[in-house]
Design a protein around this motif. Structure first.
Motif, PDB file in Angstrom:
ATOM      1  N   VAL A   1     -14.237  -0.262   6.549  1.00 60.97           N
ATOM      2  CA  VAL A   1     -12.944   0.394   6.412  1.00 60.97           C
ATOM      3  C   VAL A   1     -12.984   1.291   5.182  1.00 60.97           C
ATOM      4  N   PRO A   2     -12.492   2.520   5.254  1.00 55.63           N
ATOM      5  CA  PRO A   2     -12.511   3.390   4.068  1.00 55.63           C
ATOM      6  C   PRO A   2     -11.586   2.864   2.990  1.00 55.63           C
ATOM      7  N   LEU A   3     -11.844   3.271   1.764  1.00 56.70           N
ATOM      8  CA  LEU A   3     -11.010   2.876   0.641  1.00 56.70           C
ATOM      9  C   LEU A   3      -9.640   3.537   0.756  1.00 56.70           C
ATOM     10  N   PRO A   4      -8.592   2.835   0.353  1.00 54.84           N
ATOM     11  CA  PRO A   4      -7.242   3.412   0.462  1.00 54.84           C
ATOM     12  C   PRO A   4      -7.032   4.506  -0.570  1.00 54.84           C
ATOM     13  N   PRO A   5      -6.024   5.355  -0.372  1.00 59.36           N
ATOM     14  CA  PRO A   5      -5.702   6.372  -1.378  1.00 59.36           C
ATOM     15  C   PRO A   5      -5.238   5.726  -2.682  1.00 59.36           C
ATOM     16  N   VAL A   6      -5.151   6.554  -3.701  1.00 58.99           N
ATOM     17  CA  VAL A   6      -4.800   6.036  -5.022  1.00 58.99           C
ATOM     18  C   VAL A   6      -3.366   5.540  -5.046  1.00 58.99           C
ATOM     19  N   SER A   7      -2.451   6.249  -4.414  1.00 56.77           N
ATOM     20  CA  SER A   7      -1.044   5.880  -4.469  1.00 56.77           C
ATOM     21  C   SER A   7      -0.428   5.986  -3.084  1.00 56.77           C
ATOM     22  N   CYS A   8       0.699   5.276  -2.909  1.00 56.39           N
ATOM     23  CA  CYS A   8       1.463   5.309  -1.670  1.00 56.39           C
ATOM     24  C   CYS A   8       2.932   5.527  -2.023  1.00 56.39           C
ATOM     25  N   PRO A   9       3.459   6.729  -1.832  1.00 52.48           N
ATOM     26  CA  PRO A   9       4.856   6.992  -2.207  1.00 52.48           C
ATOM     27  C   PRO A   9       5.882   6.484  -1.198  1.00 52.48           C
ATOM     28  N   ILE A  10       5.453   5.924  -0.061  1.00 54.66           N
ATOM     29  CA  ILE A  10       6.389   5.423   0.949  1.00 54.66           C
ATOM     30  C   ILE A  10       6.769   3.994   0.577  1.00 54.66           C
ATOM     31  N   PRO A  11       8.033   3.711   0.303  1.00 55.45           N
ATOM     32  CA  PRO A  11       8.433   2.359  -0.118  1.00 55.45           C
ATOM     33  C   PRO A  11       8.102   1.310   0.938  1.00 55.45           C
ATOM     34  N   GLY A  12       7.500   0.222   0.498  1.00 57.28           N
ATOM     35  CA  GLY A  12       7.201  -0.907   1.359  1.00 57.28           C
ATOM     36  C   GLY A  12       5.916  -0.797   2.138  1.00 57.28           C
ATOM     37  N   LEU A  13       5.385   0.401   2.297  1.00 59.04           N
ATOM     38  CA  LEU A  13       4.190   0.550   3.128  1.00 59.04           C
ATOM     39  C   LEU A  13       2.935   0.096   2.390  1.00 59.04           C
ATOM     40  N   GLU A  14       2.932   0.195   1.065  1.00 58.08           N
ATOM     41  CA  GLU A  14       1.760  -0.240   0.318  1.00 58.08           C
ATOM     42  C   GLU A  14       1.558  -1.747   0.447  1.00 58.08           C
ATOM     43  N   VAL A  15       2.657  -2.517   0.506  1.00 56.63           N
ATOM     44  CA  VAL A  15       2.545  -3.960   0.702  1.00 56.63           C
ATOM     45  C   VAL A  15       1.960  -4.266   2.076  1.00 56.63           C
ATOM     46  N   THR A  16       2.401  -3.524   3.099  1.00 59.14           N
ATOM     47  CA  THR A  16       1.848  -3.707   4.444  1.00 59.14           C
ATOM     48  C   THR A  16       0.363  -3.375   4.472  1.00 59.14           C
ATOM     49  N   GLY A  17      -0.035  -2.299   3.818  1.00 61.72           N
ATOM     50  CA  GLY A  17      -1.444  -1.939   3.788  1.00 61.72           C
ATOM     51  C   GLY A  17      -2.286  -2.950   3.055  1.00 61.72           C
ATOM     52  N   ARG A  18      -1.751  -3.529   1.970  1.00 63.25           N
ATOM     53  CA  ARG A  18      -2.500  -4.540   1.240  1.00 63.25           C
ATOM     54  C   ARG A  18      -2.695  -5.803   2.087  1.00 63.25           C
TER      55      ARG A  18
END
Length: 515
Positions: free
Chosen positions: A221-238
């Motif tokens: 799986v590729p590495l994720p981007p540095v930041s996620c400006p969409i609220p709540g989506l970074e938790v889902t991705g983690r």
């Protein structure tokens, strides 16, 4: 417009449309009441049947295939995929590509995912987005397990480089394709500008999330981007990343699913998208003159009402600045590496053709002074002059075909063809349609092409002319047609006259003086 029935609890209506604007015979299309007529036209283009159409009947042809497919090893649960795919279609979140819609089992299947459909009241529904992507991946892998041996060899989806890992080639290629679309509308509904670092970071995170789910259990799986400006989506991705690293190791013989962005086609119109793939929205207005949903959302996020926006526009300000080709190029560069296949890179030096924004029935004449070129060539010894006229943006707007030493009939016919093509181009007809129709036509005169390296042999004067236009204005050099066999002699068409062969020789006429 009459309500006829319901499908899965959704009210339906009947629209009378035609797939071709020039077709006077309208056909009845039954589809959800909230869908516009453009979706009905797209359904006609996707369907190969004649007569009246119903979305429920047309969709049942491919939905039934997924209902009977067995689950694969490693899937968390064996669920019937048909009802869930039907629900995603009715919500305009996902739709199959044309090959799957038309039942072409020898072509690789795929789905188009509408990013804008997952935004509600300014919030991105990450759980629904992940569930839809997992549903599409499971459906494609199940279908590939059954139809994989029947696939024909195919060219790459796009012309760009492939960035997928080497195990994409296992099992004879990827199991299918996931294409994202309507990116700019999704960003507008979230209150993000397309031409901004925040907007590009959000697009990269959405693309990374789709690629990660497509490769889940099938490869790195590729590495994720540095930041996620969409609220709540970074938790889902983690959570998804931890799930793939801890509990879901690579499953043997599990095929990778490719990701990318869609190209213009009827599937995007069926989903009701405002901008295809990763392209920006170049106009805030729809075809009927009303503001788009994305434009209304951007005004709302900036705290502007329609009256305030109108007043600002009257005062000379631009309340809704639209991104240009440079913004498109920056978004393309940012997304490279987060999906497997990228569409063709936009050229910032060539702005968007105004012909794409022309309304039907509106002619766009060439300016009095315009560019173009004149090409003198010879096809089989017959001289031909090809002249073109261009708009300010470099697109083709005029074609002139003038033969050298031909009869008045041939000269008049060729000049009439050029005038007809010119009128069509100025009314917005695509050059691709003319090239497809006239390239490789076969009639005399034909032969070796002299004076233009675009072709070595042409099967007709029109074959050469439109292949030269394709090379100059579409960037596509078409191959030569096979020369005619000189030993094959075609019989001249004659009337079936039953003339006996034992007629006496005709006597020489004699003059007779009549007084």
């Amino acid at each position: 417009m009459t309500t006829l029935l319901q499908w899965n609890g959704v009210r339906m209506r009947t629209a009378h449309v035609a797939a071709d604007p020039d077709d006077l015979a309208l056909r009845a299309v039954t589809l959800p009441a909230s869908w516009d007529d453009e979706a009905a036209i797209a359904l006609l283009q996707l369907s190969g049947s004649t007569g009246a159409l119903r979305l429920s009947t047309e969709a049942a042809r491919w939905l039934e295939r997924f209902t009977t497919l067995p689950a694969l090893p490693g899937e968390p649960g064996a669920k019937a995929l048909g009802p869930m795919l039907a629900a995603g279609l009715l919500e305009r979140q996902i739709a199959p590509m044309a090959s799957l819609w038309q039942g072409q089992i020898d072509r690789r299947a795929g789905f188009v995912v509408n990013l804008g459909a997952f935004v509600q009241e300014g919030e991105f529904r990450g759980d629904s987005f992940v569930a839809t992507l997992r549903l599409a991946c499971a459906a494609l892998r199940r279908l590939h397990a059954v139809n994989g041996p029947m696939l024909n060899g195919e060219l790459p989806l796009f012309d760009g480089p492939v960035t997928a890992p080497s195990d994409v080639d296992q099992q004879g290629g990827p199991a299918g394709t996931l294409l994202l679309t309507n990116l700019d509308c999704c960003l507008a509904l979230l209150g993000l500008d397309y031409d901004s670092e925040t907007g590009r970071d959000a697009a990269c995170y959405l693309s990374w999330l789709a690629t990660s789910l497509a490769r889940q259990g099938a490869g790195p799986v590729p590495l994720p981007p540095v930041s996620c400006p969409i609220p709540g989506l970074e938790v889902t991705g983690r959570q998804i990343r931890d799930e793939m690293e801890d509990s879901l190791p690579d499953i043997p013989d599990r095929a990778v699913i490719e990701t990318g962005f869609s190209l213009p086609g009827p599937v995007d119109a069926l989903l009701g998208v405002e901008s295809c793939g990763l392209a920006p929205i170049f106009s805030p207005l729809r075809d009927n003159g009303h503001l788009r949903v994305s434009a209304l959302s951007r005004l709302a996020h900036r705290g502007l009402s329609l009256e305030a926006a109108l007043a600002s526009s009257v005062m000379g300000d631009n309340p809704l600045p639209q991104p240009g080709p440079d913004a498109h190029l920056r978004m393309h560069r940012a997304l490279t590496g987060f999906v497997d296949r990228m569409p063709a890179r936009p050229d910032p030096a060539a702005p968007l053709s105004l012909r794409a924004r022309l309304e039907r029935g509106v002619r766009r004449p060439l300016p009095a002074r315009h560019g173009g070129f004149t090409q003198r060539s010879a096809i089989g010894g017959h001289r031909l002059y090809l002249r073109t006229g261009e708009y300010e943006d470099g697109s083709l707007g005029e074609v002139s075909l003038t033969p050298g030493r031909e009869s008045a009939m041939v000269r008049g016919l060729l000049e009439s063809v050029g005038q007809a093509v010119t009128i069509g181009l100025q009314y917005g007809a695509p050059l691709e349609a003319y090239v497809e129709q006239f390239a490789h036509t076969r009639f005399g005169p034909a032969g070796t092409v002299e004076g233009d390296p675009v072709a070595a042999y042409a099967s007709s004067l029109l074959d050469y002319a439109f292949r030269a236009l394709s090379d100059s204005y579409l960037g596509k050099r078409l191959p030569d047609s096979a020369p005619e066999d000189p030993h094959v002699v075609e019989e001249d068409p004659m009337l079936p006259l039953d003339i006996p062969g034992d007629l006496p020789p005709r006597e020489r006429g004699r003059l007779r003086l009549v007084s």
